[in-house]
Design a protein around this motif. Structure first.
Motif, short mmCIF file in Angstrom:
data_model
loop_
_atom_site.label_atom_id
_atom_site.label_comp_id
_atom_site.label_asym_id
_atom_site.label_seq_id
_atom_site.Cartn_x
_atom_site.Cartn_y
_atom_site.Cartn_z
N HIS A 156 0.85 -1.13 0.01
CA HIS A 156 0.12 0.05 0.11
C HIS A 156 0.73 1.35 0.07
N ALA A 157 1.51 1.56 1.12
CA ALA A 157 2.44 2.71 1.38
C ALA A 157 3.58 2.48 2.09
N SER A 158 4.63 3.28 1.90
CA SER A 158 5.83 3.04 2.69
C SER A 158 6.76 4.29 2.92
N PHE B 248 9.30 0.06 -1.77
CA PHE B 248 8.15 -0.20 -0.60
C PHE B 248 8.76 -1.14 0.44
N LEU B 249 9.91 -1.33 0.58
CA LEU B 249 10.43 -2.23 1.42
C LEU B 249 10.04 -2.19 2.82
N ASP C 214 17.87 -4.89 8.65
CA ASP C 214 16.93 -4.91 9.42
C ASP C 214 15.80 -5.47 8.77
N LEU C 215 15.95 -5.34 7.26
CA LEU C 215 14.49 -6.10 6.69
C LEU C 215 14.66 -7.55 6.88
N CYS C 216 16.02 -8.09 6.77
CA CYS C 216 16.23 -9.46 7.05
C CYS C 216 15.93 -9.98 8.06
N LEU C 217 16.17 -9.15 9.32
CA LEU C 217 15.96 -9.59 10.72
C LEU C 217 14.06 -9.73 11.07
N ASN C 218 13.38 -9.25 10.16
CA ASN C 218 12.04 -9.67 10.26
C ASN C 218 11.82 -11.02 10.12
N PRO D 194 17.36 -11.26 -3.13
CA PRO D 194 16.12 -11.62 -2.31
C PRO D 194 15.15 -12.38 -2.79
N HIS D 195 15.26 -12.50 -4.42
CA HIS D 195 14.17 -13.35 -4.89
C HIS D 195 14.42 -14.85 -5.19
#
Length: 523
Positions: free
Chosen positions: A442-444, A450-451, A457-461, A504-505
């Protein structure tokens, strides 16, 4: 006169079309009975050379003289596509277009469904071909036998003349003396929905027709693919619901006719809800208009009573739209019987108007998520208020009422991502079709795709800190030298983060390495 102009093109088109007829009328040529047709050469709408000599005196020929501004001319095109398909190399249909003053529009018109068009369409420059065959009115159809003789010219197009042409073509192909076809019976099978050369944004459409007393079965085929049998509604109607492809859709209805099969066909276009699309400039198909409902009103009630408390959804809606609640995930208002929460029953056209439009309609109930969209970077469909690009407002087989799986939805617009997914070792979220695990749809506040996070920090999710501590490679800083296969940033630097080494894909390498050989590529 059979020449007519759909209202969408306006007065200019009528002037152009009438000027064609006036020019033809000023230069008449008389053709005697059984006159031998003279050959000609011309260019097709896409610039190919055409010579009638390839077919003259070898197979029967139908010359279809028309204009893209003439509704009767346009309606006959799918019919001749069917005839050319049925007889293949035993017949040659040749379209002759007289719109010499608007070639760009003609090219665009035929180009949008060139994958379906199976006969050449010629541009009659200077109207030489039309004059040669004394064409004064559109549409006109000239029939030439195997010996190259003109045996008939039929002016106009309707169900009776279509039946007459079908019978004449059959006789020309089979050979022998021609029987009188003037009293050829009209085909009573009628297609009500959809209409010829219209456009829709819907991914599916219901095909509805009148049987005309024909017992069927009626089989519907899309773009020459497999057939599905339509359901019967008493002994008067048949119907089925079919998916539509983006772009042109050639819809055929086949049914028993004499010792063979009869066919009705239409061309309909599906445009994407977002993006440039095809720009076919055809009217959007809408059923609930007064003049169309009039055909159904003798047998069906077309106007609902005022819904009780604004929430009623009784048999009135489900008689035709029951498929809207057949899926696993049904939108709340529908499950409660509340079509009137979104649709205004008293609107014109009937039932199309909503109490408001776009995302504002959704926010009437989902106001709690309005704030989630108020960020610096907004996804295109959200910014345009088009929730229905991704979500079905009625029901869906997918959670959150998505129109498809997440990856199918995303790659429907982001085609460049498809190549990234087509590798042997996909990332777990990709394999699980969980694009929203990393991206906010939606939004970021993140300008990068829009990560939901930046860098590690993204990978730690998903990857725990304990797991990451066992990973001894640094996740920040920069490389002192260039490494083949690792792309530097716009300043020429290679900044170290998880994506420096891992895709990442998906990847063809173990551990989603971006370079062949993994660690040894650098070390």
């Amino acid at each position: 006169m059979y020449l007519c102009s759909p209202p969408r093109f306006g007065a200019l088109v009528r002037v152009i079309s009438l000027s064609v007829l006036l020019t033809l009328a000023m230069c008449p040529v008389t053709l005697g009975a059984d006159k031998v047709a003279q050959s000609f050469t011309a260019k097709t709408f896409d610039g190919q050379d055409f010579d009638l000599d390839q077919y003259l005196g070898k197979v029967p020929i139908v010359l279809d003289f028309g204009s893209i501004y003439c509704s009767s001319c346009v309606q006959s095109i799918p019919h001749f596509i069917v005839q050319q398909n049925e007889y293949a190399d035993k017949l040659k249909v040749v379209g002759v277009n007289l719109d010499t003053y608007g070639l760009s529009r003609v090219k665009r018109f035929f180009g949008t469904f060139s994958n379906t068009l199976n006969f050449p369409v010629l541009i009659d420059k200077g109207l030489k071909i039309s004059r040669q065959f004394e064409i004064l009115t559109l549409p006109s159809y000239v029939f030439i036998d195997k010996e190259g003789k003109i045996v008939s010219t039929i002016v106009g197009y309707d169900s009776e003349k279509r039946a007459k042409m079908d019978r004449l073509i059959k006789q020309l192909v089979e050979g022998g003396p021609l029987e009188d076809v003037a009293e050829a019976p009209a085909d009573d099978v009628t297609l009500l929905v959809p209409e010829q050369f219209t456009m829709t944004y819907q991914s599916k459409i219901t095909v509805v027709g009148l049987t005309g007393g024909n017992p069927g079965p009626f089989k519907v085929r899309l773009n020459g693919g497999s057939e599905r049998e339509a359901k019967s509604y008493g002994d008067k109607m048949f119907y089925t619901r079919i998916p539509l492809s983006l772009g042109s859709n050639f819809i055929e209805v086949r049914y028993p006719k004499g010792s063979g099969m009869g066919t009705i066909a239409v061309v309909m276009f599906r445009e994407p809800r977002m993006g440039e699309g095809l720009g076919v400039n055809f009217p959007e198909y809408q059923f609930h208009l007064a003049e169309k409902e009039e055909r159904c009103s003798p047998c069906h009630e077309m106007t609902p009573e005022d819904p009780e408390g604004g929430m009623a959804m009784d048999d009135f809606c489900t008689k035709c739209h029951g498929y809207q609640i057949d899926e696993k995930f049904v939108h709340g208002p529908i499950a409660m019987g509340g079509c009137a929460m979104c649709h205004d029953y008293k609107s014109e056209p009937h039932h199309y108007d909503r109490h408001t439009t776009g995302s504002e309609l959704c926010f009437n109930c989902h106001d709690d998520i309005r704030g989630a969209f108020d960020r610096d970077f907004i996804h295109g469909p959200v910014a345009m208020g088009m929730c229905v690009v991704c979500h079905s407002p009625h029901s869906s087989s997918f959670k959150f009422q998505l129109n498809n799986t997440q990856s199918s939805l995303c790659t429907g617009c982001h085609e460049d991502v498809k190549a990234k997914l087509n590798k042997f070792k996909p990332h777990a979220p990709v394999m699980e079709e969980n694009c929203t695990g990393c991206h906010d749809p939606h939004a970021s506040d993140n300008p990068s795709f829009f990560l939901k996070g930046v860098g590690v920090d993204l990978c730690l999710n998903c990857h725990s800190e304990a797991e990451m501590k066992r990973h001894t490679h640094p996740t920040e800083g920069s490389l002192s030298r260039k490494i083949p296969g690792i792309t530097p940033d716009e300043d020429g630097n290679i900044n170290i983060n998880c994506q420096t080494c891992h895709d990442p894909h998906s990847s063809d390498e173990d551990k989603l390495f971006t370079v062949t050989g993994g660690c040894s590529a650098c070390h």
